[in-house]
Scaffold this motif. Sequence first.
Motif, PDB file in Angstrom:
ATOM      1  N   GLN A  97      -4.349   4.732  11.607  1.00 39.71           N
ATOM      2  CA  GLN A  97      -4.427   5.940  10.795  1.00 39.71           C
ATOM      3  C   GLN A  97      -3.070   6.631  10.712  1.00 39.71           C
ATOM      4  OE1 GLN A  97      -4.377   9.363  11.682  1.00 39.71           O
ATOM      5  NE2 GLN A  97      -5.445  10.300   9.961  1.00 39.71           N
ATOM      6  N   ALA A  98      -2.267   6.512  11.773  1.00 37.59           N
ATOM      7  CA  ALA A  98      -0.935   7.102  11.789  1.00 37.59           C
ATOM      8  C   ALA A  98       0.136   6.123  11.329  1.00 37.59           C
ATOM      9  CB  ALA A  98      -0.605   7.600  13.193  1.00 37.59           C
ATOM     10  N   ALA A  99      -0.289   4.944  10.866  1.00 37.12           N
ATOM     11  CA  ALA A  99       0.609   3.904  10.355  1.00 37.12           C
ATOM     12  C   ALA A  99       1.549   3.354  11.416  1.00 37.12           C
ATOM     13  CB  ALA A  99       1.401   4.406   9.148  1.00 37.12           C
ATOM     14  N   VAL A 100       1.073   3.285  12.641  1.00 36.41           N
ATOM     15  CA  VAL A 100       1.797   2.628  13.721  1.00 36.41           C
ATOM     16  C   VAL A 100       1.317   1.177  13.782  1.00 36.41           C
ATOM     17  CG1 VAL A 100       2.179   2.565  16.219  1.00 36.41           C
ATOM     18  CG2 VAL A 100       2.075   4.760  15.017  1.00 36.41           C
ATOM     19  N   ALA A 101       2.241   0.234  13.881  1.00 30.47           N
ATOM     20  CA  ALA A 101       1.884  -1.182  13.862  1.00 30.47           C
ATOM     21  C   ALA A 101       0.999  -1.544  15.046  1.00 30.47           C
ATOM     22  CB  ALA A 101       3.140  -2.040  13.875  1.00 30.47           C
ATOM     23  N   GLN A 102       0.088  -2.486  14.817  1.00 24.15           N
ATOM     24  CA  GLN A 102      -0.796  -2.992  15.865  1.00 24.15           C
ATOM     25  C   GLN A 102      -0.080  -4.055  16.694  1.00 24.15           C
ATOM     26  OE1 GLN A 102      -4.025  -1.800  16.229  1.00 24.15           O
ATOM     27  NE2 GLN A 102      -3.520  -0.393  14.563  1.00 24.15           N
ATOM     28  N   GLY A 103      -0.563  -4.249  17.900  1.00 25.54           N
ATOM     29  CA  GLY A 103      -0.109  -5.362  18.711  1.00 25.54           C
ATOM     30  C   GLY A 103       1.374  -5.331  19.020  1.00 25.54           C
ATOM     31  N   GLU A 104       1.989  -6.495  19.052  1.00 26.82           N
ATOM     32  CA  GLU A 104       3.407  -6.634  19.397  1.00 26.82           C
ATOM     33  C   GLU A 104       4.134  -7.337  18.260  1.00 26.82           C
ATOM     34  OE1 GLU A 104       3.694  -8.600  23.143  1.00 26.82           O
ATOM     35  OE2 GLU A 104       2.535  -7.085  24.208  1.00 26.82           O
ATOM     36  N   PRO A 105       4.488  -6.623  17.213  1.00 25.55           N
ATOM     37  CA  PRO A 105       5.119  -7.258  16.060  1.00 25.55           C
ATOM     38  C   PRO A 105       6.529  -7.743  16.347  1.00 25.55           C
ATOM     39  CG  PRO A 105       5.145  -4.884  15.806  1.00 25.55           C
ATOM     40  CD  PRO A 105       4.318  -5.166  17.027  1.00 25.55           C
ATOM     41  N   ALA A 106       6.904  -8.828  15.680  1.00 23.30           N
ATOM     42  CA  ALA A 106       8.282  -9.307  15.761  1.00 23.30           C
ATOM     43  C   ALA A 106       9.175  -8.458  14.870  1.00 23.30           C
ATOM     44  CB  ALA A 106       8.341 -10.775  15.331  1.00 23.30           C
ATOM     45  N   ALA A 107       8.589  -7.931  13.779  1.00 28.23           N
ATOM     46  CA  ALA A 107       9.340  -7.073  12.860  1.00 28.23           C
ATOM     47  C   ALA A 107       8.356  -6.238  12.063  1.00 28.23           C
ATOM     48  CB  ALA A 107      10.204  -7.914  11.920  1.00 28.23           C
ATOM     49  N   THR A 108       8.772  -5.061  11.647  1.00 29.31           N
ATOM     50  CA  THR A 108       7.934  -4.216  10.798  1.00 29.31           C
ATOM     51  C   THR A 108       8.791  -3.531   9.742  1.00 29.31           C
ATOM     52  OG1 THR A 108       8.154  -2.180  12.100  1.00 29.31           O
ATOM     53  CG2 THR A 108       6.400  -3.690  12.747  1.00 29.31           C
ATOM     54  N   VAL A 109       8.162  -3.240   8.608  1.00 29.21           N
ATOM     55  CA  VAL A 109       8.768  -2.381   7.592  1.00 29.21           C
ATOM     56  C   VAL A 109       7.673  -1.469   7.060  1.00 29.21           C
ATOM     57  CG1 VAL A 109      10.522  -4.076   6.921  1.00 29.21           C
ATOM     58  CG2 VAL A 109       8.374  -3.941   5.650  1.00 29.21           C
ATOM     59  N   LYS A 110       8.079  -0.419   6.413  1.00 26.62           N
ATOM     60  CA  LYS A 110       7.113   0.564   5.952  1.00 26.62           C
ATOM     61  C   LYS A 110       7.449   1.039   4.543  1.00 26.62           C
ATOM     62  CE  LYS A 110       5.869   3.403   9.059  1.00 26.62           C
ATOM     63  NZ  LYS A 110       5.904   4.535  10.026  1.00 26.62           N
ATOM     64  N   ARG A 111       6.411   1.372   3.808  1.00 27.65           N
ATOM     65  CA  ARG A 111       6.548   1.966   2.486  1.00 27.65           C
ATOM     66  C   ARG A 111       5.571   3.144   2.395  1.00 27.65           C
ATOM     67  NH1 ARG A 111      10.273  -1.071   2.534  1.00 27.65           N
ATOM     68  NH2 ARG A 111      10.803  -2.690   1.010  1.00 27.65           N
ATOM     69  N   SER A 112       5.868   4.073   1.495  1.00 30.61           N
ATOM     70  CA  SER A 112       4.876   5.089   1.149  1.00 30.61           C
ATOM     71  C   SER A 112       4.662   5.065  -0.354  1.00 30.61           C
ATOM     72  CB  SER A 112       5.324   6.490   1.599  1.00 30.61           C
ATOM     73  OG  SER A 112       6.408   6.954   0.827  1.00 30.61           O
ATOM     74  N   TRP A 113       3.463   5.402  -0.752  1.00 25.34           N
ATOM     75  CA  TRP A 113       3.116   5.501  -2.178  1.00 25.34           C
ATOM     76  C   TRP A 113       2.355   6.799  -2.392  1.00 25.34           C
ATOM     77  CZ3 TRP A 113      -1.596   6.085  -4.589  1.00 25.34           C
ATOM     78  CH2 TRP A 113      -1.589   5.981  -5.981  1.00 25.34           C
ATOM     79  N   THR A 114       2.761   7.556  -3.393  1.00 23.24           N
ATOM     80  CA  THR A 114       2.109   8.814  -3.728  1.00 23.24           C
ATOM     81  C   THR A 114       1.673   8.785  -5.180  1.00 23.24           C
ATOM     82  OG1 THR A 114       3.558   9.972  -2.170  1.00 23.24           O
ATOM     83  CG2 THR A 114       2.334  11.328  -3.745  1.00 23.24           C
ATOM     84  N   GLY A 115       0.388   9.054  -5.409  1.00 24.48           N
ATOM     85  CA  GLY A 115      -0.137   9.057  -6.764  1.00 24.48           C
ATOM     86  C   GLY A 115       0.222  10.333  -7.515  1.00 24.48           C
ATOM     87  N   GLU A 116      -0.272  10.414  -8.741  1.00 22.26           N
ATOM     88  CA  GLU A 116       0.011  11.551  -9.598  1.00 22.26           C
ATOM     89  C   GLU A 116      -1.276  12.339  -9.846  1.00 22.26           C
ATOM     90  OE1 GLU A 116       1.456   9.549 -12.989  1.00 22.26           O
ATOM     91  OE2 GLU A 116       3.339   8.901 -12.034  1.00 22.26           O
ATOM     92  N   PRO A 117      -1.226  13.670  -9.738  1.00 20.05           N
ATOM     93  CA  PRO A 117      -2.442  14.469  -9.982  1.00 20.05           C
ATOM     94  C   PRO A 117      -2.823  14.466 -11.454  1.00 20.05           C
ATOM     95  CG  PRO A 117      -0.547  15.898  -9.698  1.00 20.05           C
ATOM     96  CD  PRO A 117      -0.069  14.507  -9.394  1.00 20.05           C
ATOM     97  N   VAL A 118      -4.113  14.605 -11.689  1.00 19.60           N
ATOM     98  CA  VAL A 118      -4.608  14.702 -13.063  1.00 19.60           C
ATOM     99  C   VAL A 118      -4.551  16.168 -13.489  1.00 19.60           C
ATOM    100  CG1 VAL A 118      -6.582  14.353 -14.585  1.00 19.60           C
ATOM    101  CG2 VAL A 118      -6.105  12.715 -12.738  1.00 19.60           C
ATOM    102  N   LYS A 119      -3.958  16.439 -14.633  1.00 17.52           N
ATOM    103  CA  LYS A 119      -3.856  17.817 -15.097  1.00 17.52           C
ATOM    104  C   LYS A 119      -5.227  18.337 -15.510  1.00 17.52           C
ATOM    105  CE  LYS A 119       0.907  17.468 -16.746  1.00 17.52           C
ATOM    106  NZ  LYS A 119       1.817  17.617 -17.919  1.00 17.52           N
ATOM    107  N   PRO A 120      -5.612  19.520 -15.046  1.00 15.50           N
ATOM    108  CA  PRO A 120      -6.922  20.069 -15.417  1.00 15.50           C
ATOM    109  C   PRO A 120      -6.970  20.426 -16.889  1.00 15.50           C
ATOM    110  CG  PRO A 120      -5.629  21.697 -14.236  1.00 15.50           C
ATOM    111  CD  PRO A 120      -4.866  20.412 -14.153  1.00 15.50           C
ATOM    112  N   SER A 121      -8.147  20.334 -17.457  1.00 16.83           N
ATOM    113  CA  SER A 121      -8.308  20.665 -18.871  1.00 16.83           C
ATOM    114  C   SER A 121      -8.247  22.171 -19.077  1.00 16.83           C
ATOM    115  CB  SER A 121      -9.647  20.127 -19.377  1.00 16.83           C
ATOM    116  OG  SER A 121     -10.718  20.682 -18.632  1.00 16.83           O
TER     117      SER A 121
END
Length: 263
Positions: free
Chosen positions: A105-129
């Motif tokens: 949930q906190a985006a911490v890698a599981q187990g014992e990785p040899a290597a890790t990288v991370k990305r974030s993605w943020t969506g766009e809000p829908v404009k209210p009518s």
Amino acid sequence: MRTIAVRRTVLAASAAALALLATACGGSGDEDKAGDSKGKAESSASASAAPAAKALTAAELEKAGLAQADVKSGKVATKVAATDDIAKDQVKTDDAACLPLAHAQAAVAQGEPAATVKRSWTGEPVKPSEGTSPEDALLASLDVDKMLINLASYEGDGATQAMKGLTDAAEKCAGGFTATVSGEKMQVVKVATAAGPEGGDEGSAITLTVAVDEEIQAPNKIVVVRKGATLVSFSAVNLAAMATGEDFEVPADVVDAQLGKLA
């Protein structure tokens, strides 16, 4: 939509959501080494008979990570903000069996990785009518999906064991648990699992129902997929969902785009 009570709830819950967003969308850096649970559990595929795949290097993982050109909407960050980067030792649970869930949930890698990288993605809000009430306009402004994507590669059967440890934790902690992330307490009241997306050797979709306040219980979602020696986890939240407790869908197109780069 609703009245003063809703306005109060939305304002309070949105503030809580902003705090939880850092929790749900934070994680460890590339050098983190984890010793998470290696429990034995059922997952969406039987991986025990599969030969061990070669671990990807940090450079190969970086190339496989999501890029802006891979998605049709939203914003991809190839460098996660420092405020979203939570170290492994900042994540604790009242029950050690549930720690893999808190890590995911906190985006911490599981187990014992040899290597890790991370990305974030943020969506766009829908404009209210036009003519939308203030309460609904506020919720519309909060109706934004955000995910942290953690790619981790493993030597030997590390990815398989990390996946099993996570699914085992979901089964053991179905009744909930308490976590502390960067000093912030999080009460998970329920853990539910579903089939993971296609595109990998095994996968799982996990929903953590989090107590935002006395009246609101909101979903935090985790999607984890193993593809060969690589484990990809998606930690997703929606601020409007955290303000109302309503369900939301993890953006499948973003998940598919990331998994497609591991083909």
